[in-house]
Write a protein that holds these residues in place. Structure first.
Motif, PDB file in Angstrom:
ATOM      1  N   UNK A 291      51.852 -69.888  75.870  1.00 22.91           N
ATOM      2  CA  UNK A 291      51.860 -68.482  76.295  1.00 22.91           C
ATOM      3  C   UNK A 291      51.106 -67.636  75.271  1.00 22.91           C
ATOM      4  N   UNK A 292      50.908 -66.365  75.614  1.00 26.68           N
ATOM      5  CA  UNK A 292      50.352 -65.405  74.672  1.00 26.68           C
ATOM      6  C   UNK A 292      48.955 -65.743  74.191  1.00 26.68           C
ATOM      7  N   UNK A 293      48.725 -65.466  72.914  1.00 25.91           N
ATOM      8  CA  UNK A 293      47.403 -65.701  72.324  1.00 25.91           C
ATOM      9  C   UNK A 293      47.036 -67.179  72.410  1.00 25.91           C
ATOM     10  N   UNK A 294      47.986 -68.065  72.142  1.00 24.91           N
ATOM     11  CA  UNK A 294      47.689 -69.497  72.182  1.00 24.91           C
ATOM     12  C   UNK A 294      47.208 -69.960  73.536  1.00 24.91           C
ATOM     13  N   UNK A 295      47.843 -69.464  74.597  1.00 22.68           N
ATOM     14  CA  UNK A 295      47.414 -69.843  75.951  1.00 22.68           C
ATOM     15  C   UNK A 295      46.010 -69.337  76.229  1.00 22.68           C
ATOM     16  N   UNK A 296      45.713 -68.109  75.801  1.00 26.28           N
ATOM     17  CA  UNK A 296      44.371 -67.561  75.998  1.00 26.28           C
ATOM     18  C   UNK A 296      43.332 -68.371  75.232  1.00 26.28           C
ATOM     19  N   UNK A 297      43.694 -68.807  74.022  1.00 32.49           N
ATOM     20  CA  UNK A 297      42.780 -69.632  73.228  1.00 32.49           C
ATOM     21  C   UNK A 297      42.532 -70.968  73.917  1.00 32.49           C
TER      22      UNK A 297
ATOM     23  N   UNK B 253      38.851 -79.934  66.517  1.00 36.00           N
ATOM     24  CA  UNK B 253      39.267 -78.574  66.181  1.00 36.00           C
ATOM     25  C   UNK B 253      40.789 -78.503  66.180  1.00 36.00           C
ATOM     26  N   UNK B 254      41.346 -77.883  65.141  1.00 33.84           N
ATOM     27  CA  UNK B 254      42.764 -77.537  65.127  1.00 33.84           C
ATOM     28  C   UNK B 254      42.886 -76.024  65.048  1.00 33.84           C
ATOM     29  N   UNK B 255      43.607 -75.444  66.003  1.00 29.62           N
ATOM     30  CA  UNK B 255      43.942 -74.022  65.953  1.00 29.62           C
ATOM     31  C   UNK B 255      45.430 -73.908  65.666  1.00 29.62           C
ATOM     32  N   UNK B 256      45.757 -73.453  64.460  1.00 27.36           N
ATOM     33  CA  UNK B 256      47.145 -73.321  64.021  1.00 27.36           C
ATOM     34  C   UNK B 256      47.690 -71.974  64.472  1.00 27.36           C
ATOM     35  N   UNK B 257      48.103 -71.893  65.740  1.00 24.57           N
ATOM     36  CA  UNK B 257      48.542 -70.635  66.312  1.00 24.57           C
ATOM     37  C   UNK B 257      50.065 -70.490  66.358  1.00 24.57           C
ATOM     38  N   UNK B 258      50.814 -71.576  66.389  1.00 24.28           N
ATOM     39  CA  UNK B 258      52.261 -71.507  66.568  1.00 24.28           C
ATOM     40  C   UNK B 258      52.909 -70.638  65.498  1.00 24.28           C
ATOM     41  N   UNK B 259      53.812 -69.768  65.920  1.00 30.45           N
ATOM     42  CA  UNK B 259      54.490 -68.915  64.953  1.00 30.45           C
ATOM     43  C   UNK B 259      55.647 -68.166  65.573  1.00 30.45           C
ATOM     44  N   UNK B 260      56.522 -67.675  64.713  1.00 24.74           N
ATOM     45  CA  UNK B 260      57.628 -66.831  65.135  1.00 24.74           C
ATOM     46  C   UNK B 260      57.619 -65.573  64.280  1.00 24.74           C
ATOM     47  N   UNK B 261      58.278 -64.532  64.765  1.00 22.97           N
ATOM     48  CA  UNK B 261      58.359 -63.278  64.017  1.00 22.97           C
ATOM     49  C   UNK B 261      59.811 -62.803  64.019  1.00 22.97           C
ATOM     50  N   UNK B 262      60.426 -62.785  62.851  1.00 16.93           N
ATOM     51  CA  UNK B 262      61.792 -62.287  62.684  1.00 16.93           C
ATOM     52  C   UNK B 262      61.751 -61.228  61.595  1.00 16.93           C
ATOM     53  N   UNK B 263      61.929 -59.977  61.979  1.00 20.55           N
ATOM     54  CA  UNK B 263      61.708 -58.873  61.061  1.00 20.55           C
ATOM     55  C   UNK B 263      63.002 -58.404  60.416  1.00 20.55           C
ATOM     56  N   UNK B 264      62.908 -58.108  59.134  1.00 21.86           N
ATOM     57  CA  UNK B 264      64.023 -57.531  58.377  1.00 21.86           C
ATOM     58  C   UNK B 264      63.460 -57.043  57.051  1.00 21.86           C
ATOM     59  N   UNK B 265      64.070 -56.020  56.495  1.00 23.44           N
ATOM     60  CA  UNK B 265      63.670 -55.612  55.147  1.00 23.44           C
ATOM     61  C   UNK B 265      63.966 -56.753  54.185  1.00 23.44           C
ATOM     62  N   UNK B 266      63.290 -56.777  53.078  1.00 26.39           N
ATOM     63  CA  UNK B 266      63.497 -57.855  52.110  1.00 26.39           C
ATOM     64  C   UNK B 266      64.949 -57.873  51.641  1.00 26.39           C
TER      65      UNK B 266
ATOM     66  N   UNK C  18      45.068 -54.783  71.183  1.00 26.80           N
ATOM     67  CA  UNK C  18      44.232 -55.935  71.484  1.00 26.80           C
ATOM     68  C   UNK C  18      44.825 -56.720  72.640  1.00 26.80           C
ATOM     69  N   UNK C  19      44.025 -57.578  73.217  1.00 26.06           N
ATOM     70  CA  UNK C  19      44.492 -58.481  74.261  1.00 26.06           C
ATOM     71  C   UNK C  19      44.413 -59.910  73.736  1.00 26.06           C
ATOM     72  N   UNK C  20      45.196 -60.815  74.307  1.00 20.80           N
ATOM     73  CA  UNK C  20      45.059 -62.219  73.903  1.00 20.80           C
ATOM     74  C   UNK C  20      43.624 -62.724  74.039  1.00 20.80           C
TER      75      UNK C  20
END
Length: 265
Positions: free
Chosen positions: A35-41, A106-119, A233-235
């Motif tokens: 999904x997302x950017x990875x799927x577009x790539x 080619x390797x595209x290292x796109x996998x990632x997660x985002x968990x936000x919190x102050x330090x 931006x778009x994917x």
């Protein structure tokens, strides 16, 4: 998007016997590409003539849909389950690409997660999950690609424009991405003699589920106006940058981070 929960299983969908056309084309692995950017790539690289391994961690159906789209358009793709935080699973992912297509370019290292919190408020679970997927996952892919990519290949990592913007609550996420930018530049030098380039793409605010989750309409509108181009931006915008780095026109770009953010920073 990769899951923060390790899963060492790996299997392929849409696997089929290799034919001469598939094994003579270049092959790309795109992590987190259901999904997302990875799927577009994945779709863009397939349109550019690559065989594509569509990697996912836990969502088989979206990955299969990406594969179906690629094949409907005349391309070649397989879906492979692998948690990138597990080095053994990453090895088996490369095995699957080699078995299907004869090698990896080619390797595209796109996998990632985002968990936000102050330090100050970031607990061990939030920290460890992002280190596992965003940092160790990228490292696992880079290490395996450094051993197994065919000469003339490309490694394309993902950073973030927040490395430059330094938004509050993004400390761990952006800190990991800054480390990835440094590893990118160092590995580009380590690949001397093999004609393998190593670069990173740093998107700005991009209209994906990962970006939009938990944000108010007012915040999304504010961030969309932060760029001089006055939009998110778009994917596909990001996929175009990846395609440039993966293709022949990007061959002289090496060890760089391209900030694909519409001029935000």
């Amino acid at each position: 998007m990769a899951s923060s929960t390790p899963d060492t299983t790996l299997f392929c969908t849409h696997q089929r016997s290799t034919d001469m056309n598939e094994t003579t084309k270049k092959t790309a692995i795109v992590t987190g590409s259901s999904r997302g950017i990875g799927a577009a790539v994945a779709k863009r690289l397939a349109r550019d003539g690559f065989n594509v391994l569509v990697n996912y961690s836990g969502s088989k159906d979206p990955a299969s849909e990406v594969v179906n789209t690629i094949e409907t358009e005349g391309g070649h793709a397989i879906a492979v389950q692998a948690d990138v935080s597990d080095s053994a699973a990453v090895k088996r992912m490369f095995d699957s690409a080699e078995a299907a297509y004869g090698g990896v370019d080619v390797l595209v290292n796109n996998a990632g997660i985002m968990k936000l919190a102050s330090i100050a408020d970031c607990d061990d679970a939030i920290f460890d999950a992002q280190v596992a997927v965003n940092f160790r996952g990228t490292f696992n892919g880079m290490r395996e690609a450094g051993i197994r990519l065919r000469d003339g290949g490309r490694i394309i990592n993902f950073s973030t424009t927040v490395v430059g913007m330094k938004f509050e609550t993004y400390g761990v996420y952006a800190g990991i991405k800054a480390a990835i930018e440094t590893m990118t530049a160092i590995m580009a030098k380590e690949m001397r003699g093999r004609n393998i380039t190593v670069n990173a793409v740093a998107p700005g605010p991009t209209g994906t589920a990962l970006f939009l989750e938990g944000k108010s309409d007012e915040l999304v509108e504010k961030l969309s106006k932060a760029s001089p181009l006055e939009r998110l931006g778009t994917p596909e915008d990001i996929a175009n940058v990846v395609a440039f780095l993966a293709g022949p026109d990007g061959a002289w770009v090496n060890g760089q981070t391209l900030r694909a953010n519409g001029g935000m920073v």
